[in-house]
Design a protein around this motif. Structure first.
Motif: not given
Length: 72
Positions: A28-33, A38-39, A62-64, A68-72
């Motif tokens: 969902k777009a809301e979850d992605v927002a 968050q990141y 791919e950049e996103i 996300i993976n780097k900032r987890k």
């Protein structure tokens, strides 16, 4: 370009990125927002808007993922 026009273009770009990422990840777009907030993705994409808005949507997805993976 007027400052308000630049802000509007950045907002449209972030919305586009959220929609494309949501579609690619079947979310969902809301979850992605929420993920973007968050990141710090929205802030990063606004800061580097002049460069990033020229890239294709697949590269942006791919950049996103990478951010996300780097900032987890």
């Amino acid at each position: 370009m007027l400052p308000n026009k630049v802000l509007e273009e950045k907002a449209i770009f972030i919305s586009f990125c959220i929609e494309q990422y949501a579609k690619a990840k079947n979310k969902k777009a809301e979850d992605v927002a929420t993920l973007f907030e968050q990141y710090g993705i929205s802030e990063h994409f606004c800061e580097f808007y002049e460069i990033l808005h020229t890239y294709g949507h697949q590269w942006l997805i791919e950049e996103i993922d990478e951010m996300i993976n780097k900032r987890k």
